[in-house]
Design a protein around this motif. Sequence first.
Motif, mmCIF file in Angstrom:
data_model
loop_
_atom_site.group_PDB
_atom_site.id
_atom_site.type_symbol
_atom_site.label_atom_id
_atom_site.label_comp_id
_atom_site.label_asym_id
_atom_site.label_seq_id
_atom_site.Cartn_x
_atom_site.Cartn_y
_atom_site.Cartn_z
ATOM 1 N N LEU A 94 1.216 13.746 -7.038
ATOM 2 C CA LEU A 94 1.451 12.472 -6.352
ATOM 3 C C LEU A 94 2.461 11.640 -7.142
ATOM 4 C CD1 LEU A 94 0.517 11.028 -3.832
ATOM 5 C CD2 LEU A 94 -1.379 10.072 -5.143
ATOM 6 N N PHE B 92 5.805 12.971 -6.420
ATOM 7 C CA PHE B 92 6.206 12.559 -5.071
ATOM 8 C C PHE B 92 6.692 11.104 -5.069
ATOM 9 C CE2 PHE B 92 6.359 12.274 -0.624
ATOM 10 C CZ PHE B 92 5.592 11.229 -0.162
ATOM 11 N N MET B 93 6.014 10.283 -5.872
ATOM 12 C CA MET B 93 6.342 8.847 -5.912
ATOM 13 C C MET B 93 7.444 8.566 -6.923
ATOM 14 S SD MET B 93 3.902 7.661 -3.927
ATOM 15 C CE MET B 93 3.539 6.019 -4.435
ATOM 16 N N PHE C 230 -3.825 6.339 -11.236
ATOM 17 C CA PHE C 230 -4.482 6.932 -10.054
ATOM 18 C C PHE C 230 -5.944 7.218 -10.376
ATOM 19 C CE2 PHE C 230 -0.146 8.748 -8.623
ATOM 20 C CZ PHE C 230 0.125 7.604 -7.892
ATOM 21 N N LEU D 5 3.844 14.491 4.450
ATOM 22 C CA LEU D 5 4.697 14.803 3.302
ATOM 23 C C LEU D 5 4.099 14.143 2.061
ATOM 24 C CD1 LEU D 5 7.602 15.954 2.593
ATOM 25 C CD2 LEU D 5 8.376 13.584 2.748
ATOM 26 N N GLY D 6 3.893 14.920 1.012
ATOM 27 C CA GLY D 6 3.367 14.335 -0.217
ATOM 28 C C GLY D 6 1.870 14.145 -0.209
ATOM 29 N N LEU E 128 -7.022 14.050 2.053
ATOM 30 C CA LEU E 128 -6.678 12.618 2.155
ATOM 31 C C LEU E 128 -6.912 12.003 3.525
ATOM 32 C CD1 LEU E 128 -3.425 12.379 0.003
ATOM 33 C CD2 LEU E 128 -5.803 12.063 -0.686
ATOM 34 N N SER F 161 2.317 12.190 10.556
ATOM 35 C CA SER F 161 3.700 12.103 10.077
ATOM 36 C C SER F 161 4.387 13.474 10.099
ATOM 37 C CB SER F 161 3.738 11.432 8.703
ATOM 38 O OG SER F 161 5.017 10.922 8.474
ATOM 39 N N PHE F 162 4.621 14.089 8.965
ATOM 40 C CA PHE F 162 5.185 15.456 8.964
ATOM 41 C C PHE F 162 4.191 16.368 9.692
ATOM 42 C CE2 PHE F 162 7.764 18.849 8.206
ATOM 43 C CZ PHE F 162 8.166 19.165 6.927
ATOM 44 N N TRP G 88 6.611 12.111 12.524
ATOM 45 C CA TRP G 88 7.982 12.104 11.974
ATOM 46 C C TRP G 88 8.716 13.256 12.650
ATOM 47 C CZ3 TRP G 88 9.738 14.983 7.110
ATOM 48 C CH2 TRP G 88 11.023 14.541 6.696
ATOM 49 N N GLN H 164 0.571 4.107 6.222
ATOM 50 C CA GLN H 164 -0.591 4.520 5.425
ATOM 51 C C GLN H 164 -1.907 4.069 6.039
ATOM 52 O OE1 GLN H 164 -0.342 6.716 2.984
ATOM 53 N NE2 GLN H 164 1.834 6.690 3.477
ATOM 54 N N PHE I 163 -6.205 6.295 1.768
ATOM 55 C CA PHE I 163 -5.877 5.259 0.765
ATOM 56 C C PHE I 163 -6.118 3.862 1.317
ATOM 57 C CE2 PHE I 163 -4.477 7.283 -2.952
ATOM 58 C CZ PHE I 163 -3.858 8.454 -2.602
ATOM 59 N N MET J 89 1.308 -2.299 -1.991
ATOM 60 C CA MET J 89 1.762 -0.895 -2.008
ATOM 61 C C MET J 89 1.902 -0.327 -0.599
ATOM 62 S SD MET J 89 -0.712 0.302 -5.087
ATOM 63 C CE MET J 89 -0.113 1.947 -5.297
ATOM 64 N N LEU K 250 -0.241 0.068 1.624
ATOM 65 C CA LEU K 250 -1.326 0.974 2.018
ATOM 66 C C LEU K 250 -2.162 0.352 3.126
ATOM 67 C CD1 LEU K 250 -2.472 1.999 -1.556
ATOM 68 C CD2 LEU K 250 -1.090 3.330 0.018
HETATM 69 C C1 LIG Z 1 9.563 7.308 -2.917
HETATM 70 C C2 LIG Z 1 8.851 8.380 -2.191
HETATM 71 N N1 LIG Z 1 9.527 8.769 -0.944
HETATM 72 C C3 LIG Z 1 9.333 10.245 -0.879
HETATM 73 C C4 LIG Z 1 10.149 10.903 0.164
HETATM 74 C C5 LIG Z 1 8.951 8.091 0.276
HETATM 75 C C6 LIG Z 1 7.406 8.042 0.158
HETATM 76 N N2 LIG Z 1 6.745 7.694 1.448
HETATM 77 C C7 LIG Z 1 6.183 6.341 1.586
HETATM 78 C C8 LIG Z 1 4.887 6.287 0.810
HETATM 79 C C9 LIG Z 1 3.812 7.336 0.669
HETATM 80 C C10 LIG Z 1 3.397 6.149 -0.109
HETATM 81 C C11 LIG Z 1 2.225 5.970 -1.017
HETATM 82 C C12 LIG Z 1 1.267 6.978 -1.097
HETATM 83 C C13 LIG Z 1 0.208 6.817 -2.001
HETATM 84 C C14 LIG Z 1 0.143 5.677 -2.779
HETATM 85 C C15 LIG Z 1 -1.001 5.523 -3.727
HETATM 86 F F1 LIG Z 1 -0.667 4.743 -4.732
HETATM 87 F F2 LIG Z 1 -2.027 4.975 -3.085
HETATM 88 F F3 LIG Z 1 -1.353 6.712 -4.217
HETATM 89 C C16 LIG Z 1 1.109 4.679 -2.710
HETATM 90 C C17 LIG Z 1 2.175 4.819 -1.808
HETATM 91 C C18 LIG Z 1 4.818 6.109 -0.643
HETATM 92 C C19 LIG Z 1 3.816 5.229 0.983
HETATM 93 C C20 LIG Z 1 6.680 8.610 2.459
HETATM 94 O O1 LIG Z 1 7.113 9.725 2.293
HETATM 95 C C21 LIG Z 1 6.020 8.232 3.803
HETATM 96 N N3 LIG Z 1 5.777 9.501 4.502
HETATM 97 C C22 LIG Z 1 4.573 10.160 4.411
HETATM 98 S S1 LIG Z 1 3.364 9.504 3.432
HETATM 99 C C23 LIG Z 1 1.998 10.683 3.526
HETATM 100 C C24 LIG Z 1 1.137 10.529 2.334
HETATM 101 C C25 LIG Z 1 1.604 10.930 1.092
HETATM 102 C C26 LIG Z 1 0.829 10.737 -0.035
HETATM 103 C C27 LIG Z 1 -0.415 10.160 0.096
HETATM 104 F F4 LIG Z 1 -1.166 10.000 -0.990
HETATM 105 C C28 LIG Z 1 -0.918 9.782 1.328
HETATM 106 C C29 LIG Z 1 -0.124 9.961 2.450
HETATM 107 N N4 LIG Z 1 4.326 11.307 5.038
HETATM 108 C C30 LIG Z 1 5.272 11.898 5.808
HETATM 109 O O2 LIG Z 1 5.025 12.956 6.393
HETATM 110 C C31 LIG Z 1 6.540 11.244 5.900
HETATM 111 C C32 LIG Z 1 6.771 10.073 5.254
HETATM 112 C C33 LIG Z 1 8.096 9.626 5.454
HETATM 113 C C34 LIG Z 1 8.716 10.542 6.284
HETATM 114 C C35 LIG Z 1 7.762 11.640 6.621
#
Ligand SMILES: CCN(CC)CCN(C[C@]12C[C@](c3ccc(C(F)(F)F)cc3)(C1)C2)C(=O)Cn1c(SCc2ccc(F)cc2)nc(=O)c2c1C=CC2
Length: 406
Positions: free
Chosen positions: A63, A66-67, A78, A110-111, A116, A250-251, A275, A329, A334, A346, A348
């Motif tokens: 994670l 990813f972030m 975390f 994604l990520g 979750l 999303s993805f 997405w 989110q 989360f 954040m 969320l």
């Molecule tokens: C800079 C990073 N940059 C990477 C490409 C963009 C990062 N991003 C926005 C985020 C995920 C965010 C997030 C997670 C988790 C915390 C925590 F702190 F709570 F852990 C905080 C903040 C950061 C909100 C997304 O990617 C959004 N997104 C997602 S988020 C799915 C997800 C991922 C991780 C999780 F833990 C929970 C859910 N799934 C997709 O399929 C798609 C997209 C965008 C297009 C397709």
Amino acid sequence: MGSSCSNHLGIPPGNGPNAVGCTDFMMDHTAEGTFFRLYYPCQEMESAGKPDWVPYKEYFNGLADFMKMNRALSERIFNYLFGSFKIPAYLDAPFKSNEKCPVIIFSHGLGAFRTLYSAICAEMASQGFIVASVEHRDQSASATYYFCEKPESERSNASLTKSSGATQQNLVKEWMYYRALQHGESEFPLRNKQVKQRADECILALDKLTEINSGISVQNVLETHFDWSTLKDSCHNSMDLCRIAVMGHSFGGATVIEALCKEVKFKCGVALDSWMTPLDDEIFPRVKQPIFFINSEKFQWAGNISRMKKLDSAVIQRKMITIRGTVHQSFPDFTFLTGNWIGKLMKLKGEIDPELAIDLCNKATLAFLQRHLGLEKNFNQWDPLINGEDENLIPGTNVNLLQSAI
Ligand SMILES: CCN(CC)CCN(C[C@]12C[C@](c3ccc(C(F)(F)F)cc3)(C1)C2)C(=O)Cn1c(SCc2ccc(F)cc2)nc(=O)c2c1C=CC2
């Protein structure tokens, strides 16, 4: 935690009549196998434990990757924020249902990874569904693991290898982490390749459940205490393999479309804040099943919505609603696990109460599944939600599509 003790933080349990069981399944030792968390109706088991929401620290490392955050620091943050949460389900409880259960295959974003979305999966299981939340090995997950057999030289000859191949001692756990887009790399080719693999993994999970249902003894590489024979069709009511849906965030929403196109056993799809970028337009005319797009208010944009609209059909039901006050989110867990100010900071949490948002999402989903899987439940009480008839819902989208015409 920055929140008053009154609003206890935690993942909301399912509202339905069934107690919810949860177990993990991984087929064979390669990354090409299937790996999913199963949520299902079970016997009440006060003695059973509850599964960890994030089972290994490597997921927090992924994670962090990813972030784009430092691993060491963010693993501590975390762990402090999310390390102790449990899933509202009974770990490895025996399956129990007095009727055949419709099946949902769930695909994460994604990520993300398989654990979750347990508020959604546990709700569906409490309402009588068997839900397999797959963990994708396309490098879109923050982290995932699989097993490799140790090379001959390192095998412990002490434990004779069973006829079925390697024993646990001869297996080594390998971690696969999130693969970021390389600098200058174009997005579509990678995401299109990944969405095809994701759809295949959803189909493979369904094939595995079909084998389990038919009583073929399946090998679960993970040593859990769940008795898979309780899911066999002959001796119990188990899976209704004529009533299967695919769902994702999303993805995972794009994965829904790709999976519907490839596998007609999926009778309908529910795409949460989908997405659409990874999808090739040429598959749209080939999708013949009903689709329900449930969108957040903040994530969508004209180009993405207009791709969804290309799936509109006069003969196949395609519905779309938007939940007011939600963010991307609002669908993963989360959104329930931080206080208001951290959550909003954040992104969320949106403006709407997270539990109200997920309730609307789940009820609208259940109504749509009853309609297109032919269930004989009372989920049709929520039919108005499919048309966005609620003060917290918008029929269709809030996105102004005219700008996409320019
Ligand atoms: C800079 C990073 N940059 C990477 C490409 C963009 C990062 N991003 C926005 C985020 C995920 C965010 C997030 C997670 C988790 C915390 C925590 F702190 F709570 F852990 C905080 C903040 C950061 C909100 C997304 O990617 C959004 N997104 C997602 S988020 C799915 C997800 C991922 C991780 C999780 F833990 C929970 C859910 N799934 C997709 O399929 C798609 C997209 C965008 C297009 C397709």
